[in-house]
Design a protein around this motif. Sequence first.
Motif, PDB file in Angstrom:
ATOM      1  N   SER A 269       0.822  -1.219   0.000  1.00  0.00           N
ATOM      2  CA  SER A 269       0.000   0.000   0.000  1.00  0.00           C
ATOM      3  C   SER A 269       0.853   1.265   0.000  1.00  0.00           C
ATOM      4  CB  SER A 269      -0.935   0.002   1.216  1.00  0.00           C
ATOM      5  OG  SER A 269      -0.208   0.242   2.419  1.00  0.00           O
ATOM      6  N   LEU A 270       2.179   1.114   0.219  1.00  0.00           N
ATOM      7  CA  LEU A 270       3.068   2.271   0.307  1.00  0.00           C
ATOM      8  C   LEU A 270       3.865   2.495  -0.972  1.00  0.00           C
ATOM      9  CD1 LEU A 270       4.575   1.583   3.868  1.00  0.00           C
ATOM     10  CD2 LEU A 270       2.664   3.096   3.302  1.00  0.00           C
ATOM     11  N   VAL A 271       3.758   1.590  -1.957  1.00  0.00           N
ATOM     12  CA  VAL A 271       4.653   1.680  -3.105  1.00  0.00           C
ATOM     13  C   VAL A 271       3.949   2.207  -4.349  1.00  0.00           C
ATOM     14  CG1 VAL A 271       6.019  -0.211  -2.163  1.00  0.00           C
ATOM     15  CG2 VAL A 271       4.304  -0.697  -3.934  1.00  0.00           C
ATOM     16  N   ASN A 272       4.774   2.668  -5.296  1.00  0.00           N
ATOM     17  CA  ASN A 272       4.301   3.178  -6.579  1.00  0.00           C
ATOM     18  C   ASN A 272       4.730   2.284  -7.741  1.00  0.00           C
ATOM     19  OD1 ASN A 272       5.355   5.770  -4.808  1.00  0.00           O
ATOM     20  ND2 ASN A 272       3.281   6.031  -5.615  1.00  0.00           N
ATOM     21  N   GLY A 273       5.405   1.189  -7.421  1.00  0.00           N
ATOM     22  CA  GLY A 273       5.847   0.247  -8.432  1.00  0.00           C
ATOM     23  C   GLY A 273       6.475  -0.957  -7.747  1.00  0.00           C
ATOM     24  N   VAL A 274       6.653  -2.041  -8.500  1.00  0.00           N
ATOM     25  CA  VAL A 274       7.188  -3.288  -7.942  1.00  0.00           C
ATOM     26  C   VAL A 274       8.259  -3.834  -8.881  1.00  0.00           C
ATOM     27  CG1 VAL A 274       6.651  -5.671  -7.287  1.00  0.00           C
ATOM     28  CG2 VAL A 274       5.030  -3.837  -6.766  1.00  0.00           C
ATOM     29  N   LEU A 275       9.294  -4.442  -8.285  1.00  0.00           N
ATOM     30  CA  LEU A 275      10.355  -5.087  -9.067  1.00  0.00           C
ATOM     31  C   LEU A 275      10.536  -6.520  -8.604  1.00  0.00           C
ATOM     32  CD1 LEU A 275      13.715  -3.516 -10.142  1.00  0.00           C
ATOM     33  CD2 LEU A 275      13.692  -5.828  -9.234  1.00  0.00           C
ATOM     34  N   PHE A 276      10.547  -7.458  -9.575  1.00  0.00           N
ATOM     35  CA  PHE A 276      10.901  -8.853  -9.315  1.00  0.00           C
ATOM     36  C   PHE A 276      12.334  -9.060  -9.789  1.00  0.00           C
ATOM     37  CE2 PHE A 276       6.228 -10.440 -10.035  1.00  0.00           C
ATOM     38  CZ  PHE A 276       5.870  -9.895  -8.813  1.00  0.00           C
ATOM     39  N   THR A 277      13.160  -9.620  -8.941  1.00  0.00           N
ATOM     40  CA  THR A 277      14.582  -9.772  -9.249  1.00  0.00           C
ATOM     41  C   THR A 277      14.867 -11.087  -9.977  1.00  0.00           C
ATOM     42  OG1 THR A 277      15.191 -10.972  -7.236  1.00  0.00           O
ATOM     43  CG2 THR A 277      15.065  -8.564  -7.083  1.00  0.00           C
ATOM     44  N   GLY A 278      16.140 -11.267 -10.311  1.00  0.00           N
ATOM     45  CA  GLY A 278      16.602 -12.555 -10.793  1.00  0.00           C
ATOM     46  C   GLY A 278      16.790 -13.513  -9.636  1.00  0.00           C
ATOM     47  N   GLY A 279      17.188 -14.740  -9.940  1.00  0.00           N
ATOM     48  CA  GLY A 279      17.374 -15.748  -8.907  1.00  0.00           C
ATOM     49  C   GLY A 279      17.168 -17.131  -9.480  1.00  0.00           C
ATOM     50  N   SER A 280      16.778 -18.071  -8.618  1.00  0.00           N
ATOM     51  CA  SER A 280      16.639 -19.461  -9.064  1.00  0.00           C
ATOM     52  C   SER A 280      15.391 -20.164  -8.532  1.00  0.00           C
ATOM     53  CB  SER A 280      17.874 -20.266  -8.632  1.00  0.00           C
ATOM     54  OG  SER A 280      18.024 -20.213  -7.208  1.00  0.00           O
ATOM     55  N   GLN A 281      14.770 -19.640  -7.493  1.00  0.00           N
ATOM     56  CA  GLN A 281      13.674 -20.338  -6.817  1.00  0.00           C
ATOM     57  C   GLN A 281      12.385 -20.272  -7.638  1.00  0.00           C
ATOM     58  OE1 GLN A 281      14.157 -21.994  -3.837  1.00  0.00           O
ATOM     59  NE2 GLN A 281      12.112 -22.836  -4.115  1.00  0.00           N
ATOM     60  N   LYS A 282      11.818 -21.417  -7.956  1.00  0.00           N
ATOM     61  CA  LYS A 282      10.621 -21.448  -8.791  1.00  0.00           C
ATOM     62  C   LYS A 282       9.444 -22.164  -8.125  1.00  0.00           C
ATOM     63  CE  LYS A 282      12.882 -21.213 -13.315  1.00  0.00           C
ATOM     64  NZ  LYS A 282      14.283 -21.045 -12.881  1.00  0.00           N
ATOM     65  N   SER A 283       9.524 -22.371  -6.821  1.00  0.00           N
ATOM     66  CA  SER A 283       8.454 -23.097  -6.146  1.00  0.00           C
ATOM     67  C   SER A 283       8.349 -22.632  -4.691  1.00  0.00           C
ATOM     68  CB  SER A 283       8.717 -24.607  -6.198  1.00  0.00           C
ATOM     69  OG  SER A 283       9.934 -24.920  -5.532  1.00  0.00           O
ATOM     70  N   GLY A 284       7.409 -23.253  -3.967  1.00  0.00           N
ATOM     71  CA  GLY A 284       7.288 -22.985  -2.539  1.00  0.00           C
ATOM     72  C   GLY A 284       6.694 -21.623  -2.220  1.00  0.00           C
TER      73      GLY A 284
END
Length: 352
Positions: A122-137
């Motif tokens: 509720s406090l943000v004006n945008g969102v970023l998804f980073t790189g990585g390896s986790q694809k589950s859970g």
Amino acid sequence: MGTFPVRLLACSKQKPTVQMASPHLLPFLPLLLLLAPSSAATGVIQLPSARACAAPPDPAVYDRPVIGIVSHPGDGASGKISNGTATSYIAASYVKFIESAGARVIPLIYNEPEERLLEKLSLVNGVLFTGGSQKSGIYFETIKKVFQYVVDKNDAGVILPLFAQCLGFELISMIVSKDNNILESFSASNQASTLQFPNYSSLEGSVFERFHPDLIKKLSTSCLVMQNHKYGISPKRLRENGALSSFFRILTTSPDENGEVYVSTVQAQKYPITCTQWHPEKAIFEWGKPMIPHSEDAVQVTQNFANYFVSQARKSPNRPPADKVLDNLIYNYSPTFSGKTSKSFDEVYIFS
């Protein structure tokens, strides 16, 4: 301290009198003389008057944007910094990437309670998804929730942009297609590459619209972007999947080490969502891998992407309370130097 003349008062039969002014104006005297009307016509050298700003700021543009970055499981250094099972991290390069374009960051810690996550969103004006390896859970479930939050906000007419990189793009492809096996294998680990533009007309309204044509040309002929992934999606598979092809338009493709082509940049058809399979943040802020491009052109590519994403966030109507923003900013945490134990990141923020 001495003074110097800036104003001549001419009289018809008398010598001009000199009015002295403070010496701090001395550096500007040549400019003042240029700007002033002719003393022959007026008898006076006039100083330019001070003027206020031409127009007030546009109230529809928010110049204090805040971006939420979702943390990734682990510590960014193969357990060599922290062995806590509940540990997560955000590479400092993503934070700097956002800050370089004039925004601040709130960490969205993937395994914190859902009500806490929603409070931060509720406090943000945008969102970023980073790189990585986790694809589950839990991590994958959190990405799905945040992605749906972004889509719902935009469907309700509330602008909330999303930028997803590498793993982030892969997870969104899985979510949109509703197929966890949609991804294909590619050999693009620690590789600098070009970006190929299948359709230049599709760049209108995208991040590449702000690129100089010369830089677009260089992107297609020089290895200016950093790839570091083992999975992706081919143009053929994306186009043949109805859900993906109706959601995304392909902006660029890239070849892996074996010449196999994958989708490297997409833009959502009706949402402010941009995804890259490559890593724009690395050209300026990461130094551990030798293949990361650090040329001036590569830096311009990074800066253009950061500026574009934050410019979208400035259109957000959200005006979060300043005190709550301060309480949740990533400045409440300290980055850890990880360059000696990790080749992926020079600095990380660790949450446990």
